[in-house]
Motif scaffolding. Structure first.
Motif, PDB file in Angstrom:
ATOM      1  N   LEU A 264      -5.525   6.386  -2.304  1.00 21.29           N
ATOM      2  CA  LEU A 264      -4.821   5.595  -1.949  1.00 21.29           C
ATOM      3  C   LEU A 264      -4.742   4.364  -2.641  1.00 21.29           C
ATOM      4  CD1 LEU A 264      -6.340   7.289   0.323  1.00 21.29           C
ATOM      5  CD2 LEU A 264      -6.301   5.216   1.694  1.00 21.29           C
ATOM      6  N   ARG A 265      -3.599   3.731  -2.845  1.00 21.23           N
ATOM      7  CA  ARG A 265      -3.380   2.456  -3.667  1.00 21.23           C
ATOM      8  C   ARG A 265      -2.844   1.444  -2.917  1.00 21.23           C
ATOM      9  NH1 ARG A 265      -1.018   7.343  -5.213  1.00 21.23           N
ATOM     10  NH2 ARG A 265      -1.413   8.104  -7.220  1.00 21.23           N
ATOM     11  N   CYS A 266      -3.252   0.341  -3.703  1.00 21.54           N
ATOM     12  CA  CYS A 266      -3.105  -1.052  -3.115  1.00 21.54           C
ATOM     13  C   CYS A 266      -2.653  -2.116  -4.183  1.00 21.54           C
ATOM     14  CB  CYS A 266      -4.432  -1.596  -2.308  1.00 21.54           C
ATOM     15  SG  CYS A 266      -4.365  -3.347  -2.095  1.00 21.54           S
TER      16      CYS A 266
ATOM     17  N   GLN B 239       0.665  -1.271   0.118  1.00 18.75           N
ATOM     18  CA  GLN B 239      -0.148   0.003  -0.118  1.00 18.75           C
ATOM     19  C   GLN B 239       1.045   1.186  -0.012  1.00 18.75           C
ATOM     20  OE1 GLN B 239      -3.178  -1.709   3.263  1.00 18.75           O
ATOM     21  NE2 GLN B 239      -3.751   0.152   2.274  1.00 18.75           N
ATOM     22  N   ASN B 240       0.519   2.187  -0.570  1.00 22.25           N
ATOM     23  CA  ASN B 240       1.301   3.765  -0.777  1.00 22.25           C
ATOM     24  C   ASN B 240       0.080   4.728  -1.098  1.00 22.25           C
ATOM     25  OD1 ASN B 240       1.711   4.541  -3.711  1.00 22.25           O
ATOM     26  ND2 ASN B 240       2.079   2.580  -3.566  1.00 22.25           N
TER      27      ASN B 240
ATOM     28  N   TRP C 213     -11.156  -3.461   0.893  1.00 27.31           N
ATOM     29  CA  TRP C 213     -10.744  -2.215   1.589  1.00 27.31           C
ATOM     30  C   TRP C 213     -11.512  -2.341   2.951  1.00 27.31           C
ATOM     31  CZ3 TRP C 213      -6.745   1.183   0.375  1.00 27.31           C
ATOM     32  CH2 TRP C 213      -6.415   1.156  -0.762  1.00 27.31           C
TER      33      TRP C 213
ATOM     34  N   THR D 169      -2.684   2.515   4.910  1.00 22.04           N
ATOM     35  CA  THR D 169      -2.463   4.041   4.735  1.00 22.04           C
ATOM     36  C   THR D 169      -2.989   4.673   5.699  1.00 22.04           C
ATOM     37  OG1 THR D 169      -2.323   3.839   2.377  1.00 22.04           O
ATOM     38  CG2 THR D 169      -2.629   6.010   3.342  1.00 22.04           C
TER      39      THR D 169
ATOM     40  N   CYS E 239      -5.872  -2.446   2.996  1.00 25.98           N
ATOM     41  CA  CYS E 239      -6.225  -3.147   1.805  1.00 25.98           C
ATOM     42  C   CYS E 239      -5.756  -4.627   2.184  1.00 25.98           C
ATOM     43  CB  CYS E 239      -5.504  -2.814   0.631  1.00 25.98           C
ATOM     44  SG  CYS E 239      -5.574  -3.721  -0.791  1.00 25.98           S
TER      45      CYS E 239
ATOM     46  N   TYR F 150      -6.532   3.247   6.552  1.00 27.51           N
ATOM     47  CA  TYR F 150      -7.025   2.466   5.295  1.00 27.51           C
ATOM     48  C   TYR F 150      -6.286   1.278   5.154  1.00 27.51           C
ATOM     49  CZ  TYR F 150     -10.232   6.535   5.360  1.00 27.51           C
ATOM     50  OH  TYR F 150     -11.135   7.458   5.595  1.00 27.51           O
TER      51      TYR F 150
ATOM     52  N   ARG G 193       2.153   5.437   2.863  1.00 25.93           N
ATOM     53  CA  ARG G 193       1.938   4.836   3.973  1.00 25.93           C
ATOM     54  C   ARG G 193       1.348   5.907   5.084  1.00 25.93           C
ATOM     55  NH1 ARG G 193       5.109   0.525   5.928  1.00 25.93           N
ATOM     56  NH2 ARG G 193       3.836   0.821   7.450  1.00 25.93           N
TER      57      ARG G 193
ATOM     58  N   GLY H 200      -2.499  -5.648   3.792  1.00 27.82           N
ATOM     59  CA  GLY H 200      -1.227  -4.649   3.773  1.00 27.82           C
ATOM     60  C   GLY H 200      -0.806  -4.008   4.986  1.00 27.82           C
TER      61      GLY H 200
END
Lengths: 114, 111
Positions: free
Chosen positions: A21-23, A6-7, A34, A109, A92, A90, A9, A106
């Motif tokens: 937010l990326r996963c 995830q990024n 999520w 974030t 994932c 958050y 953080r 993950g």
């Protein structure tokens, strides 16, 4: 085999800005979930996606929140016009639906809205 | 509507003690039950998954049991160590996939 990534953080946004937010799921996993953990509260389901499809979005707030999992690239959770109440961690998770759908999480974030 | 409850909310024990964490759920129509560990400010680590057709799973010093008829699961930790200090979460899912979490039990193991 890298785990769920995830990024970023940590993410700081001012009220009214957008948060993305990326996963990236584990290799071979095509199912993404999520979850949100509000301060001093438990983890709550938000949305379940497979590639290019939203399967269950029963936990998503009706406004400002959206999620996608495109054919290529990571899953994105997008929060428009953030408010202070969106501050949370958050997480994932991903799974294969085999192995009785064991979900791997993950690192999360942590979103802070100023 | 599925609800998951964990008791106690917090637990402090001396090192070496055996302990039991409890999880109860309201709907017995579950697909699986997972136990997780969460360290402060960190993500979740999956400890054990019990399929709905199983009664228990073991990994090292951890043993998790499942009794669907009574709506209960327990996590047994043998010979606790300071490194076991963390929050332990149980979660179950129906066949839709989403996990319903309990509030967690925060464990402190004192040296």
């Amino acid at each position: 085999n890298a785990g769920v990534m995830q990024n970023p953080r940590h993410l700081v946004r001012r009220r009214g800005q957008e948060a993305r937010l990326r996963c990236s799921p584990m290799k071979g996993h095509s199912h993404v979930y999520w979850y949100r953990q509000l301060p001093e509260e438990g983890l709550k389901f938000m949305v379940y996606l497979q590639k290019e499809n939203i399967i269950d979005e029963s936990g998503m707030p009706k406004e400002r929140f959206s999620a996608e999992f495109p054919k290529e690239g990571p899953s994105i959770l997008r929060i428009q016009q953030v408010v202070r109440g969106d501050s949370a961690a958050y997480f994932c998770a991903s799974s294969t639906l085999a192995d009785y759908n064991e979900q791997f999480f993950g690192p999360g974030t942590r979103l802070t809205v100023l | 509507k599925q609800e998951v409850t964990q008791i106690p909310a917090a637990l402090s024990v001396p090192e070496g003690e055996n302990l039991v964490l409890n999880c109860s759920f309201t709907d017995s129509a579950i697909y699986n039950l997972q136990w997780f560990r969460q360290d402060p400010g960190k993500g979740l680590t999956s400890l054990l998954l019990i399929q709905s057709s199983q009664r228990e799973q073991t990994s090292g010093r951890l043993n998790a049991s499942l009794d669907k008829s009574s709506g209960r699961s327990t996590l047994y930790i043998a010979a606790s160590q300071p490194g076991d200090s963390a929050t332990y979460l149980c979660a179950n899912s129906g066949n839709t996939g989403k996990l319903i979490f309990g509030q967690g039990t925060t464990l402190q193991v004192k040296p």
